[in-house]
Design a protein around this motif. Structure first.
Motif, short mmCIF file in Angstrom:
data_model
loop_
_atom_site.label_atom_id
_atom_site.label_comp_id
_atom_site.label_asym_id
_atom_site.label_seq_id
_atom_site.Cartn_x
_atom_site.Cartn_y
_atom_site.Cartn_z
N THR A 168 14.21 3.18 12.46
CA THR A 168 14.30 1.84 11.88
C THR A 168 14.82 1.90 10.45
OG1 THR A 168 12.37 1.18 13.19
CG2 THR A 168 13.05 -0.31 11.44
N VAL A 169 15.74 0.97 10.13
CA VAL A 169 16.23 0.83 8.76
C VAL A 169 15.92 -0.57 8.24
CG1 VAL A 169 18.08 2.54 8.85
CG2 VAL A 169 18.52 0.21 9.63
N SER A 170 15.91 -0.70 6.92
CA SER A 170 15.68 -1.98 6.25
C SER A 170 16.61 -2.07 5.05
CB SER A 170 14.22 -2.10 5.79
OG SER A 170 14.05 -3.18 4.90
N ALA A 171 17.05 -3.27 4.74
CA ALA A 171 17.91 -3.45 3.57
C ALA A 171 17.16 -3.26 2.27
CB ALA A 171 18.55 -4.84 3.60
N SER A 172 15.85 -3.29 2.30
CA SER A 172 15.05 -3.21 1.08
C SER A 172 14.72 -1.79 0.65
CB SER A 172 13.74 -3.99 1.27
OG SER A 172 12.94 -3.40 2.28
N THR A 173 15.05 -0.80 1.47
CA THR A 173 14.73 0.59 1.15
C THR A 173 15.81 1.51 1.71
OG1 THR A 173 13.18 2.43 1.52
CG2 THR A 173 13.26 0.72 3.20
N PRO A 174 16.14 2.61 1.03
CA PRO A 174 17.12 3.55 1.58
C PRO A 174 16.58 4.42 2.71
CG PRO A 174 16.29 4.36 -0.51
CD PRO A 174 15.73 2.98 -0.35
N ALA A 175 15.28 4.37 2.96
CA ALA A 175 14.66 5.29 3.91
C ALA A 175 14.96 4.92 5.37
CB ALA A 175 13.15 5.33 3.70
N LEU A 176 15.07 5.94 6.19
CA LEU A 176 15.06 5.80 7.64
C LEU A 176 13.66 6.14 8.12
CD1 LEU A 176 16.47 5.53 10.44
CD2 LEU A 176 16.98 7.98 10.29
N SER A 177 13.00 5.18 8.77
CA SER A 177 11.64 5.39 9.27
C SER A 177 11.68 5.84 10.72
CB SER A 177 10.82 4.10 9.16
OG SER A 177 10.68 3.71 7.81
N VAL A 178 10.86 6.82 11.05
CA VAL A 178 10.84 7.41 12.39
C VAL A 178 9.42 7.35 12.95
CG1 VAL A 178 11.38 9.43 13.79
CG2 VAL A 178 12.68 8.99 11.69
N ARG A 179 9.32 6.86 14.19
CA ARG A 179 8.04 6.91 14.92
C ARG A 179 8.29 7.57 16.26
NH1 ARG A 179 5.67 1.38 16.81
NH2 ARG A 179 7.37 1.65 18.31
N VAL A 180 7.51 8.60 16.56
CA VAL A 180 7.62 9.30 17.84
C VAL A 180 6.34 9.08 18.62
CG1 VAL A 180 8.02 11.52 18.96
CG2 VAL A 180 9.06 11.05 16.73
N ARG A 181 6.47 8.57 19.83
CA ARG A 181 5.32 8.38 20.73
C ARG A 181 5.40 9.38 21.86
NH1 ARG A 181 4.98 1.78 21.52
NH2 ARG A 181 4.01 1.29 19.52
N LEU A 182 4.32 10.13 22.07
CA LEU A 182 4.29 11.18 23.07
C LEU A 182 3.15 10.95 24.05
CD1 LEU A 182 4.64 13.80 20.30
CD2 LEU A 182 6.32 13.66 22.12
N SER A 183 3.41 11.26 25.30
CA SER A 183 2.35 11.24 26.31
C SER A 183 2.53 12.44 27.23
CB SER A 183 2.38 9.94 27.12
OG SER A 183 3.60 9.79 27.81
N GLY A 184 1.41 12.96 27.74
CA GLY A 184 1.47 14.13 28.60
C GLY A 184 1.39 15.44 27.87
N TYR A 185 1.35 15.41 26.54
CA TYR A 185 1.28 16.65 25.76
C TYR A 185 -0.14 17.23 25.85
CZ TYR A 185 -0.95 13.64 22.29
OH TYR A 185 -1.78 12.76 21.65
N ARG A 186 -0.26 18.49 25.50
CA ARG A 186 -1.56 19.18 25.52
C ARG A 186 -2.03 19.45 24.11
NH1 ARG A 186 -0.63 23.19 30.78
NH2 ARG A 186 -0.37 21.46 32.28
N PRO A 187 -3.33 19.68 23.92
CA PRO A 187 -3.87 19.82 22.55
C PRO A 187 -3.18 20.86 21.69
CG PRO A 187 -5.65 19.54 24.12
CD PRO A 187 -4.40 19.68 24.93
N GLY A 188 -2.71 21.93 22.29
CA GLY A 188 -2.06 22.99 21.51
C GLY A 188 -0.58 22.78 21.26
N ASP A 189 0.00 21.72 21.81
CA ASP A 189 1.44 21.48 21.65
C ASP A 189 1.77 21.14 20.20
OD1 ASP A 189 1.84 21.94 24.31
OD2 ASP A 189 2.09 19.82 24.86
#
Length: 296
Positions: A168-189
């Motif tokens: 996601t980008v916004s005109a109010s900030t130079p940052a690129l925001s990243v959200r990663v959603r994971l399912s099926g992973y194991r505790p040690g991953d």
């Protein structure tokens, strides 16, 4: 099974100062925008990569542009601008000498096998690994500030993980925001992100929840004389940090999902191409510290 396409209206200059798109490669060079594209996992990566004009989805704020490659690396590449504004509808990362001479920005990074500017990776056997075996890979653009990348049944060791990445980008900030959603992973991953080491005069660090680098490279292998000096930085949500690592090519932050199966981080970039950008590594690292402290 053919790729699935959905048509999208063109929105070259968006009212909120951001833009995002996927363009289909077209032999007549019209390169229409599309909303989404999906490939079955057994598609040869080069076929999927080349089916998209520019090789991946793109998004931009007034300060920088980013593209996420449609292959197993899913690398994030960087475009910096001489002046604020939206440009990618016109250039799609292919500015050319004439456009640059007129003051437009350009691709400033050669990613290669590195994590580029905050690309998401797996982390197994002490090193970063790509998303190379999936049942289906999808890119889509739900609005003019967002790109989504979906990997179904990513083979991760002896099990599979489903993953949705949102950029996601916004005109109010130079940052690129990243959200990663994971399912099926194991505790040690474990997983990772970070920034690449630049090809020459590189300086950088990874500590706490931040990785940053500064240096020079030639983004276009066909024109090694065209040098760009850039700064890269990533800040990860502290709840997601499991450690740090430095490799031959990267400064890495080792990641684990939170209790909701999510990982969050932000990417910023700068360079000599930007009119008001940092001019030295020391200036860049000071800007990194100030930005992340001031924009909690």
């Amino acid at each position: 099974m053919a790729a699935l396409l959905a048509a999208s209206p063109v929105a070259a200059l968006c009212a909120d100062g951001t833009d995002s798109f996927i363009k289909l490669r077209d032999e007549r060079k019209r390169h229409p925008r599309i909303c989404a594209i999906s490939f079955p996992g057994d598609t040869r990566w080069r076929e999927a990569y080349d089916a998209i004009y520019g090789h991946g989805a793109m998004l931009e704020n007034p300060y920088a542009g980013f593209r996420i490659y449609m292959n197993e690396s899913q690398s994030i590449d960087l475009y910096l601008k001489n002046r604020p504004g939206l440009e990618l509808e016109q250039t799609s990362f292919y500015s050319g000498a004439a456009a640059v001479a007129k003051g437009m920005g350009c691709d400033v990074l050669r990613v290669g096998k590195s994590v580029g500017a905050g690309s998401f990776r797996g982390f197994r056997d002490g090193k970063a690994c790509g998303i190379d075996t999936v049942s289906e890979r999808t890119m889509r653009v739900p609005d003019n500030s967002t790109v989504e990348l979906i990997d179904r049944a990513w083979v991760y060791g002896d099990h599979t993980v489903d993953m949705e990445q949102t950029y996601t980008v916004s005109a109010s900030t130079p940052a690129l925001s990243v959200r990663v959603r994971l399912s099926g992973y194991r505790p040690g991953d474990m997983f990772c992100t970070g920034v690449q080491k630049l090809d020459s005069d590189n300086k950088g660090y990874v500590r706490g929840n931040i990785a940053a680098s500064w240096g020079s490279n030639a983004p276009d292998s066909k024109h090694p004389e065209l040098i760009e000096t850039v700064g890269l930085a990533v800040e990860v949500d502290s709840a997601n940090v499991a450690g740090v690592a430095e490799t031959e090519t990267d400064y890495l932050l080792i990641l684990r999902p939170d209790s909701n199966g999510e990982i969050r981080y932000r990417i910023i970039a700068d360079g000599l191409r930007a009119a008001e950008g940092a001019k030295t590594a020391e200036q860049w690292f000071a800007k990194v510290k100030d930005f992340f402290q001031s924009n909690k």
